[in-house]
Write a protein that holds these residues in place. Structure first.
Motif, PDB file in Angstrom:
ATOM      1  N   GLU A 226       0.844  -1.314   0.040  1.00 60.19           N
ATOM      2  CA  GLU A 226       0.095   0.116  -0.125  1.00 60.19           C
ATOM      3  C   GLU A 226       0.821   1.250  -0.050  1.00 60.19           C
ATOM      4  O   GLU A 226       0.514   2.156  -0.708  1.00 60.19           O
ATOM      5  CB  GLU A 226      -0.831   0.049   1.306  1.00 60.19           C
ATOM      6  CG  GLU A 226      -2.054   1.054   1.146  1.00 60.19           C
ATOM      7  CD  GLU A 226      -3.108   1.125   2.147  1.00 60.19           C
ATOM      8  OE1 GLU A 226      -3.885   2.000   2.502  1.00 60.19           O
ATOM      9  OE2 GLU A 226      -3.415   0.003   2.443  1.00 60.19           O
ATOM     10  N   SER A 227       1.701   1.302   0.810  1.00 66.47           N
ATOM     11  CA  SER A 227       2.816   2.442   1.008  1.00 66.47           C
ATOM     12  C   SER A 227       3.446   2.809  -0.360  1.00 66.47           C
ATOM     13  O   SER A 227       3.378   3.663  -1.149  1.00 66.47           O
ATOM     14  CB  SER A 227       4.030   2.109   1.804  1.00 66.47           C
ATOM     15  OG  SER A 227       4.905   3.101   1.569  1.00 66.47           O
ATOM     16  N   THR A 231       3.210   5.770  -3.407  1.00 66.00           N
ATOM     17  CA  THR A 231       4.345   6.493  -4.002  1.00 66.00           C
ATOM     18  C   THR A 231       3.939   6.573  -5.395  1.00 66.00           C
ATOM     19  O   THR A 231       4.104   7.273  -6.160  1.00 66.00           O
ATOM     20  CB  THR A 231       5.456   5.676  -3.690  1.00 66.00           C
ATOM     21  OG1 THR A 231       5.479   5.862  -2.282  1.00 66.00           O
ATOM     22  CG2 THR A 231       6.599   6.452  -4.268  1.00 66.00           C
ATOM     23  N   ILE A 232       3.726   5.362  -6.017  1.00 64.07           N
ATOM     24  CA  ILE A 232       3.536   5.013  -7.650  1.00 64.07           C
ATOM     25  C   ILE A 232       2.253   5.976  -8.030  1.00 64.07           C
ATOM     26  O   ILE A 232       2.548   6.978  -9.025  1.00 64.07           O
ATOM     27  CB  ILE A 232       3.168   3.809  -7.842  1.00 64.07           C
ATOM     28  CG1 ILE A 232       4.362   2.745  -7.765  1.00 64.07           C
ATOM     29  CG2 ILE A 232       2.483   3.852  -9.551  1.00 64.07           C
ATOM     30  CD1 ILE A 232       4.126   1.305  -7.722  1.00 64.07           C
ATOM     31  N   SER A 252      -6.687   8.138  -2.255  1.00 63.91           N
ATOM     32  CA  SER A 252      -7.151   6.737  -1.608  1.00 63.91           C
ATOM     33  C   SER A 252      -8.072   5.897  -2.420  1.00 63.91           C
ATOM     34  O   SER A 252      -7.715   4.701  -2.351  1.00 63.91           O
ATOM     35  CB  SER A 252      -7.798   7.236  -0.207  1.00 63.91           C
ATOM     36  OG  SER A 252      -8.182   6.006   0.335  1.00 63.91           O
ATOM     37  N   LYS A 253      -8.904   6.244  -3.055  1.00 64.38           N
ATOM     38  CA  LYS A 253      -9.791   5.523  -3.822  1.00 64.38           C
ATOM     39  C   LYS A 253      -9.133   4.854  -5.098  1.00 64.38           C
ATOM     40  O   LYS A 253      -9.380   3.872  -5.384  1.00 64.38           O
ATOM     41  CB  LYS A 253     -10.997   6.525  -4.702  1.00 64.38           C
ATOM     42  CG  LYS A 253     -11.754   6.895  -3.486  1.00 64.38           C
ATOM     43  CD  LYS A 253     -12.849   7.977  -3.914  1.00 64.38           C
ATOM     44  CE  LYS A 253     -13.929   8.285  -2.844  1.00 64.38           C
ATOM     45  NZ  LYS A 253     -14.810   9.363  -3.546  1.00 64.38           N
ATOM     46  N   LYS A 259      -4.996  -1.561  -5.789  1.00 62.49           N
ATOM     47  CA  LYS A 259      -4.893  -2.839  -5.052  1.00 62.49           C
ATOM     48  C   LYS A 259      -5.563  -4.082  -5.851  1.00 62.49           C
ATOM     49  O   LYS A 259      -5.331  -5.130  -5.879  1.00 62.49           O
ATOM     50  CB  LYS A 259      -5.531  -2.739  -3.774  1.00 62.49           C
ATOM     51  CG  LYS A 259      -4.667  -2.109  -2.690  1.00 62.49           C
ATOM     52  CD  LYS A 259      -5.393  -1.854  -1.308  1.00 62.49           C
ATOM     53  CE  LYS A 259      -4.493  -1.218  -0.318  1.00 62.49           C
ATOM     54  NZ  LYS A 259      -5.422  -1.321   0.976  1.00 62.49           N
ATOM     55  N   ALA A 260      -6.977  -3.851  -6.180  1.00 56.87           N
ATOM     56  CA  ALA A 260      -7.812  -4.744  -6.805  1.00 56.87           C
ATOM     57  C   ALA A 260      -7.272  -5.077  -8.220  1.00 56.87           C
ATOM     58  O   ALA A 260      -7.192  -6.270  -8.721  1.00 56.87           O
ATOM     59  CB  ALA A 260      -9.183  -4.196  -7.064  1.00 56.87           C
ATOM     60  N   TYR A 261      -6.720  -4.157  -9.151  1.00 56.81           N
ATOM     61  CA  TYR A 261      -6.283  -4.388 -10.350  1.00 56.81           C
ATOM     62  C   TYR A 261      -4.739  -5.284 -10.336  1.00 56.81           C
ATOM     63  O   TYR A 261      -4.973  -6.135 -11.073  1.00 56.81           O
ATOM     64  CB  TYR A 261      -6.032  -2.980 -10.987  1.00 56.81           C
ATOM     65  CG  TYR A 261      -5.022  -3.094 -12.337  1.00 56.81           C
ATOM     66  CD1 TYR A 261      -6.124  -3.318 -13.483  1.00 56.81           C
ATOM     67  CD2 TYR A 261      -3.735  -3.202 -12.446  1.00 56.81           C
ATOM     68  CE1 TYR A 261      -5.368  -3.663 -14.618  1.00 56.81           C
ATOM     69  CE2 TYR A 261      -3.236  -3.357 -13.584  1.00 56.81           C
ATOM     70  CZ  TYR A 261      -4.048  -3.296 -14.844  1.00 56.81           C
ATOM     71  OH  TYR A 261      -3.547  -3.729 -16.093  1.00 56.81           O
ATOM     72  N   GLN A 262      -4.140  -5.082  -9.541  1.00 54.15           N
ATOM     73  CA  GLN A 262      -2.832  -5.802  -9.232  1.00 54.15           C
ATOM     74  C   GLN A 262      -3.101  -7.326  -8.963  1.00 54.15           C
ATOM     75  O   GLN A 262      -2.193  -8.050  -8.913  1.00 54.15           O
ATOM     76  CB  GLN A 262      -1.707  -5.202  -8.435  1.00 54.15           C
ATOM     77  CG  GLN A 262      -1.978  -5.056  -7.168  1.00 54.15           C
ATOM     78  CD  GLN A 262      -0.826  -4.260  -6.480  1.00 54.15           C
ATOM     79  OE1 GLN A 262       0.206  -3.908  -6.954  1.00 54.15           O
ATOM     80  NE2 GLN A 262      -0.962  -4.103  -4.999  1.00 54.15           N
ATOM     81  N   GLU A 263      -4.180  -7.462  -8.679  1.00 50.05           N
ATOM     82  CA  GLU A 263      -4.557  -9.005  -8.041  1.00 50.05           C
ATOM     83  C   GLU A 263      -5.112  -9.851  -9.244  1.00 50.05           C
ATOM     84  O   GLU A 263      -5.670 -10.877  -8.959  1.00 50.05           O
ATOM     85  CB  GLU A 263      -5.496  -8.968  -7.057  1.00 50.05           C
ATOM     86  CG  GLU A 263      -4.871  -8.463  -5.542  1.00 50.05           C
ATOM     87  CD  GLU A 263      -3.603  -9.190  -5.188  1.00 50.05           C
ATOM     88  OE1 GLU A 263      -3.690 -10.376  -5.489  1.00 50.05           O
ATOM     89  OE2 GLU A 263      -2.732  -8.766  -4.333  1.00 50.05           O
TER      90      GLU A 263
END
Length: 319
Positions: A226-227, A231-232, A252-253, A259-263
């Motif tokens: 998440e950190s 940054t990205i 934050s959104k 997060k969801a995309y990279q899974e």
């Protein structure tokens, strides 16, 4: 179309073709006057809430000259539930329709909204970016509606068109694509009228975020924390002149979407990477000159401030 009318729309080309004499003279980007022997017939997916008269109007809006030269489908509420993860979506409320055709490699995903006054919420670049997430490659997508609608169901029509042509559509990716669409549109809508904001610049930034996430995983052997996501995303926003425009809540959104995309499998896809490279060029061309000039002036101000501070420093050395 409403269930009693679906059969009529799909099974009576003669009735529908009678209305085509009123089709506009301008040709659609997807040609239907002849059958493309390399890619076959384009696929037309009607919104399930259309009446027969509205379906005929959709044919006209797409500039379809010969109805037999397209394959036809109807998007229903069950398709929305399948691809978007909704529950109990109503077929009767679906009006936006799509015409989809495969193209040569290198074309990218190109969206043309034929009725911009009737698609009130989603932009062409937002459609294209989300479609790439879902797995669309090298396709032309025309979007139209005979009445004013948000246009959110059109992507479901794209997925149904891809599936109808034998392509595997990963519902995990289509759900994340919908999350992307909703997130980006929410941010863009919040900044409507802001001269320091450009919707296409945000679309380009989101594509660059997706590329950066793929690069990160390839380099590190794992997805970003998440950190690192923060940054990205902040770095990409800054590179697109959006660092002082996008709020912390909006970042934050974007992090939640990332997060969801990279899974999903999209992050490891070479096809997605290629499509995103094409898309970023398209999005760059859509950014307004006024916004580009604003960014250029900002860069000049930063350079000026750098040299001013440097000069003050030099004076201080010899004072």
């Amino acid at each position: 179309m409403k269930s009693a009318q679906i059969g009529k729309v799909l099974l009576t080309p003669l009735v529908l073709s009678l209305g085509l004499s009123l089709a506009p003279a301008a040709q659609a980007a997807i040609q239907t006057d002849v059958i493309n022997e390399k890619w076959g017939k384009p696929t037309l997916v009607y919104g399930g809430g259309l009446s027969d008269a509205q379906a005929t109007e959709v044919n006209q809006l797409f500039g379809i000259s010969t109805i037999e030269n397209v394959n036809r489908q109807v998007v229903e509420g069950s398709d929305m539930d399948l691809y978007l993860g909704t529950s109990g979506a109503a077929t009767s409320s679906l009006f936006s329709s799509v015409l989809v055709q495969k193209q040569d490699a290198g074309t990218g995903v190109v969206v043309d909204i034929k009725t911009p006054n009737n698609i009130t919420l989603i932009t062409e670049t937002q459609y294209a970016n989300a479609a790439i997430t879902a797995g669309a490659t090298d396709v032309l997508i025309d979007v139209a509606s005979p009445i004013q609608v948000t246009g959110e169901s059109a992507l479901t029509g794209v997925y149904k068109a891809l599936a109808a042509n034998g392509e595997t559509v990963d519902t995990a990716r289509t759900e994340v694509a919908q999350q992307e669409l909703e997130t980006v549109n929410e941010v863009a809508t919040a900044h409507t009228g802001d001269s320091n904001f450009d919707s296409s610049a945000l679309d380009k930034a989101v594509a660059e975020i997706k590329t950066a996430l793929a690069d990160y995983k390839q380099s590190n052997g794992q997805v970003a924390s998440e950190s690192d996501l923060n940054t990205i995303i902040n770095d990409v926003l800054a590179n697109n002149g959006l660092e002082n425009v996008i709020t912390a809540d909006e970042v934050s959104k974007l992090v939640t979407f990332a997060k969801a995309y990279q899974e999903t499998s999209a992050i490891d896809s070479a096809e997605v990477a290629a499509q995103l490279n094409q898309f970023k060029q398209q999005a760059e061309q859509q950014i307004s000159e006024a916004y580009k000039n604003l960014q250029d002036s900002g860069i000049l101000e930063k350079i000026g401030a750098f040299f001013e501070n440097l000069w003050k420093g030099l004076i201080g050395l010899f004072a």
